[in-house]
Scaffold this motif. Structure first.
Motif, PDB file in Angstrom:
ATOM      1  N   MET A 173       0.821  -1.187   0.000  1.00 31.07           N
ATOM      2  CA  MET A 173       0.000   0.000   0.000  1.00 31.07           C
ATOM      3  C   MET A 173       0.870   1.257   0.000  1.00 31.07           C
ATOM      4  O   MET A 173       0.514   2.237  -0.599  1.00 31.07           O
ATOM      5  N   PHE A 174       2.012   1.228   0.722  1.00 30.26           N
ATOM      6  CA  PHE A 174       2.912   2.373   0.799  1.00 30.26           C
ATOM      7  C   PHE A 174       4.328   1.952   0.488  1.00 30.26           C
ATOM      8  O   PHE A 174       4.700   0.795   0.607  1.00 30.26           O
ATOM      9  N   LYS A 175       5.113   2.932   0.122  1.00 30.99           N
ATOM     10  CA  LYS A 175       6.543   2.727   0.051  1.00 30.99           C
ATOM     11  C   LYS A 175       7.193   3.985   0.619  1.00 30.99           C
ATOM     12  O   LYS A 175       6.589   5.066   0.632  1.00 30.99           O
ATOM     13  N   ILE A 176       8.389   3.859   1.113  1.00 26.61           N
ATOM     14  CA  ILE A 176       9.152   4.993   1.615  1.00 26.61           C
ATOM     15  C   ILE A 176      10.109   5.398   0.505  1.00 26.61           C
ATOM     16  O   ILE A 176      10.875   4.578   0.006  1.00 26.61           O
ATOM     17  N   VAL A 177      10.036   6.664   0.099  1.00 27.36           N
ATOM     18  CA  VAL A 177      10.878   7.163  -0.974  1.00 27.36           C
ATOM     19  C   VAL A 177      11.690   8.356  -0.476  1.00 27.36           C
ATOM     20  O   VAL A 177      11.329   9.008   0.502  1.00 27.36           O
ATOM     21  N   HIS A 178      12.769   8.643  -1.149  1.00 29.71           N
ATOM     22  CA  HIS A 178      13.591   9.804  -0.832  1.00 29.71           C
ATOM     23  C   HIS A 178      13.292  10.894  -1.853  1.00 29.71           C
ATOM     24  O   HIS A 178      13.356  10.657  -3.053  1.00 29.71           O
ATOM     25  N   THR A 179      12.929  12.081  -1.346  1.00 25.88           N
ATOM     26  CA  THR A 179      12.670  13.210  -2.231  1.00 25.88           C
ATOM     27  C   THR A 179      13.649  14.327  -1.912  1.00 25.88           C
ATOM     28  O   THR A 179      14.132  14.434  -0.775  1.00 25.88           O
ATOM     29  N   SER A 180      13.937  15.169  -2.877  1.00 23.48           N
ATOM     30  CA  SER A 180      14.854  16.282  -2.631  1.00 23.48           C
ATOM     31  C   SER A 180      14.209  17.340  -1.748  1.00 23.48           C
ATOM     32  O   SER A 180      14.899  18.047  -1.031  1.00 23.48           O
ATOM     33  N   GLU A 181      12.879  17.431  -1.752  1.00 17.47           N
ATOM     34  CA  GLU A 181      12.180  18.449  -0.962  1.00 17.47           C
ATOM     35  C   GLU A 181      11.952  18.040   0.483  1.00 17.47           C
ATOM     36  O   GLU A 181      12.041  18.861   1.387  1.00 17.47           O
ATOM     37  N   MET A 182      11.618  16.767   0.728  1.00 16.42           N
ATOM     38  CA  MET A 182      11.213  16.345   2.067  1.00 16.42           C
ATOM     39  C   MET A 182      12.082  15.251   2.668  1.00 16.42           C
ATOM     40  O   MET A 182      11.783  14.769   3.750  1.00 16.42           O
ATOM     41  N   GLY A 183      13.093  14.804   1.997  1.00 20.20           N
ATOM     42  CA  GLY A 183      13.862  13.670   2.494  1.00 20.20           C
ATOM     43  C   GLY A 183      13.046  12.402   2.310  1.00 20.20           C
ATOM     44  O   GLY A 183      12.299  12.271   1.351  1.00 20.20           O
ATOM     45  N   LYS A 184      13.137  11.477   3.248  1.00 20.37           N
ATOM     46  CA  LYS A 184      12.355  10.243   3.154  1.00 20.37           C
ATOM     47  C   LYS A 184      10.921  10.504   3.586  1.00 20.37           C
ATOM     48  O   LYS A 184      10.678  11.193   4.572  1.00 20.37           O
ATOM     49  N   THR A 185       9.988   9.939   2.846  1.00 23.81           N
ATOM     50  CA  THR A 185       8.574  10.141   3.142  1.00 23.81           C
ATOM     51  C   THR A 185       7.750   8.946   2.669  1.00 23.81           C
ATOM     52  O   THR A 185       8.187   8.189   1.817  1.00 23.81           O
TER      53      THR A 185
END
Length: 72
Positions: free
Chosen positions: A1-13
């Motif tokens: 249902m979810f995955k944890i991703v790394h974004t440049s704006e928010m870090g891991k989310t």
């Protein structure tokens, strides 16, 4: 249902991988550790009460939330 991703704006989310219907339980809080002092990893659940739950470290704040926490 979810995955944890790394974004440049928010870090891991957390990011939903599929459409989630209104009222769907998306995560059950478990292993909550009470804390007396807040920090960047805790969630406030009362006027003077906070808790830590490791998965919530990746939950970002919203002033217009589309989900809420229950438990702990």
């Amino acid at each position: 249902m979810f995955k944890i991703v790394h974004t440049s704006e928010m870090g891991k989310t957390w990011v939903a991988q599929e459409r989630i219907l209104n009222g769907t339980l998306i995560y059950r809080l478990e292993n909550c550790i009470p804390r007396t002092q807040p920090d960047f990893r805790t969630v406030q659940n009362g006027p003077d009460s906070h808790f830590f739950e490791s998965t919530l470290m990746y939950l970002n704040h919203s002033c217009d939330p589309n989900a809420f926490l229950a438990g702990c």
